[in-house]
Design an enzyme around this catalytic site. Structure first.
Site, mmCIF file in Angstrom:
data_model
loop_
_atom_site.group_PDB
_atom_site.id
_atom_site.type_symbol
_atom_site.label_atom_id
_atom_site.label_comp_id
_atom_site.label_asym_id
_atom_site.label_seq_id
_atom_site.Cartn_x
_atom_site.Cartn_y
_atom_site.Cartn_z
ATOM 1 N N LYS A 87 -3.316 -10.018 3.153
ATOM 2 C CA LYS A 87 -3.599 -8.846 2.351
ATOM 3 C C LYS A 87 -5.523 -9.440 2.002
ATOM 4 C CE LYS A 87 -0.285 -5.395 2.679
ATOM 5 N NZ LYS A 87 1.024 -6.144 2.655
ATOM 6 N N GLU A 109 -3.551 1.955 -2.057
ATOM 7 C CA GLU A 109 -2.362 2.071 -2.434
ATOM 8 C C GLU A 109 -0.798 1.151 -2.231
ATOM 9 O OE1 GLU A 109 -3.754 2.589 0.296
ATOM 10 O OE2 GLU A 109 -2.380 1.238 0.900
ATOM 11 N N SER A 376 3.015 -14.735 6.623
ATOM 12 C CA SER A 376 2.582 -14.090 6.842
ATOM 13 C C SER A 376 2.149 -13.615 4.701
ATOM 14 C CB SER A 376 1.913 -12.243 6.440
ATOM 15 O OG SER A 376 3.971 -12.281 6.409
HETATM 16 C C1 LIG Z 1 2.132 -6.532 3.093
HETATM 17 C C2 LIG Z 1 2.448 -7.187 3.483
HETATM 18 C C3 LIG Z 1 3.118 -6.908 4.935
HETATM 19 C C4 LIG Z 1 2.870 -5.756 6.179
HETATM 20 O O1 LIG Z 1 1.677 -5.411 6.179
HETATM 21 P P1 LIG Z 1 1.355 -5.642 7.606
HETATM 22 O O2 LIG Z 1 0.034 -4.270 7.602
HETATM 23 O O3 LIG Z 1 2.432 -5.349 8.825
HETATM 24 O O4 LIG Z 1 1.324 -6.515 7.506
HETATM 25 C C5 LIG Z 1 4.078 -8.271 5.499
HETATM 26 N N1 LIG Z 1 4.013 -9.546 4.715
HETATM 27 C C6 LIG Z 1 4.011 -9.276 4.025
HETATM 28 C C7 LIG Z 1 3.709 -10.673 2.762
HETATM 29 C C8 LIG Z 1 3.146 -8.270 2.863
HETATM 30 O O5 LIG Z 1 2.762 -8.578 2.054
#
Ligand SMILES: *Cc1c(COP(=O)(O)O)cnc(C)c1O
Length: 401
Positions: A87, A109, A376
């Site tokens: 993010k 948010e 992610s």
């Molecule tokens: C917020 C988050 C997601 C989901 O958000 P996307 O917009 O679909 O990427 C996935 N993995 C992690 C670690 C997150 O913090």
């Protein structure tokens, strides 16, 4: 096929917002069009990604996982970014844009708290006022992230309406934006919301796919054959997919949160079980009842617990360019433990959904396949929740042989 026309990907996207916000969206669109090709802006974005976030993130060949799956599997290590997830890439980009537009106040948010932490981080970094809306239920699940935001100097406003999760927090943030448009920039966390947010967030996250592409070519001498990423709103997946959209030999796989199973209705899988509707300013597949009321979603991971999904994913699904799967809470919990033990990497529960589908498909990939899983985020934030869940199932960890 990949670029939106007048703010839409096919019938998805658009700008379904109150009149007061139309001028602000136009201002944002103009600013973005101007700066996205501005060498100074891009150089500053790259500077912070390199020196502050720690990019490029490694493309790590996970040998023990590969052996289990039956082909070469790489992990794109977004978990190693400063603040622990993908993010921050988007937050740096939007904060720099806010500064260029003369805005002094960032609002956002947050669900899992990751986007809130990333927003609070860039507010501190660039000397901007930070305000984050967070559902009370999410505050309970992600207490540490909430405190972390406050530590970073951001005000966290608890949201007590509705299911007290992400969708309610978004509604409150939009209300704040409408009353404070003069000095306030709404830092949207995923590839949803009214145009141009789905485009802006995708472009800032596309660094994930650009790096993966170059790293795979360098390390393997060819492109990957399969990409996997979890899909909440869809930003980490879009960021990985986008630079590969024109490469027809590269399969794109997104994984939604199957929660307790699609049949129970307790999930967050709008691409599988949603219907066409309008959510947070954009047309998309979403979870709603016959009267158009937004349904409550469920996922073990707060970051995937969202009733909508980005318009570009809806389009990629309908055109067949990308494939979508679900992984249940239970499968994610298992993948969380498998990756921890096979590779010494504790993934975010969100990312564990993508790992789960690759594990489920073990043996089905051609032996010469190259799979990239977008990791992610890291799992530190989830360790206590996983422990609670496993102990509640009277499944305390077995001691490995
Ligand atoms: C917020 C988050 C997601 C989901 O958000 P996307 O917009 O679909 O990427 C996935 N993995 C992690 C670690 C997150 O913090």
């Amino acid at each position: 096929m990949t670029e939106p026309v007048r703010g839409r990907w096919g019938r998805f996207g658009g700008q379904y917002v109150p009149e007061t916000l139309m001028a602000v969206l136009r201002e944002l669109e103009e600013a973005y069009e101007r700066y996205k090709a501005d060498p100074d802006f891009l150089a500053e974005f790259e500077y912070y990604l390199r020196q502050y976030v720690g990019r490029p993130s490694p493309l790590y060949r996970a040998d023990r996982l590969s052996e289990r799956v039956g082909c070469t599997v790489y992990l794109k290590r977004e978990d190693l970014n400063h603040t622990g997830a993908h993010k921050i890439n988007n937050c740096i980009g939007q904060a720099l844009l806010a500064k260029r537009m003369g805005k002094t106040r960032l609002i956002a948010e947050t669900g899992a708290g990751q986007h809130g932490v990333a927003t609070a981080t860039v507010a501190a970094l660039f000397g901007l006022t930070g305000v984050v809306y967070m559902g009370e239920e999410d505050i309970r699940r992600q207490e540490l992230n909430c405190y972390r935001m406050q530590l970073l100097g951001t005000q966290v406003i608890p949201v007590t309406s509705g299911s007290r999760t992400l969708k309610d927090a978004i509604n409150e943030a939009i209300r704040d934006w409408m009353t404070n448009v003069e000095n306030t920039f709404y830092l949207f966390g995923t590839v949803c919301g009214p145009y141009p947010y789905p485009l802006i967030v995708r472009d800032f996250q596309a660094v994930i796919g650009r790096e993966s592409r170059a790293q795979c070519l360098e390390q393997e001498g060819r492109l990957p054959t399969h990409l996997f990423a979890c899909v909440g709103g869809g930003s980490n997946a879009m960021g990985l997919f986008y630079p590969f959209l024109e490469d027809e030999g590269v399969e794109l796989h997104g994984v939604e949160a199957g929660g307790l199973g699609l049949a129970t209705g307790k999930h967050a899988a709008p691409l599988h079980a949603g219907t066409f509707g309008i959510l947070h300013g954009a047309a998309q597949y979403m979870m709603q009842d016959g009267d158009g009321q937004v349904l409550e979603t469920h996922s073990v991971s707060a970051g995937l617990d969202y009733p909508g999904v980005g318009p570009e994913h809806c389009f990629l699904r309908d055109t067949g360019r990308a494939h979508y799967h679900v992984a249940t809470d239970q499968e994610a919990l298992e993948a969380f433990q498998v990756l921890s033990r096979l590779e010494g990497i504790v993934p975010a529960l969100e990312s564990a959904h993508a790992v789960a589908v690759v594990l489920r498909m073990a043996g089905e990939f051609p032996p010469d396949a190259i799979v990239i899983i977008n990791l992610s985020g890291r799992g530190d934030k989830d360790v206590m929740e996983v422990r609670r869940l496993l102990e509640a199932q009277s499944q305390p960890l077995e001691v490995a042989p």
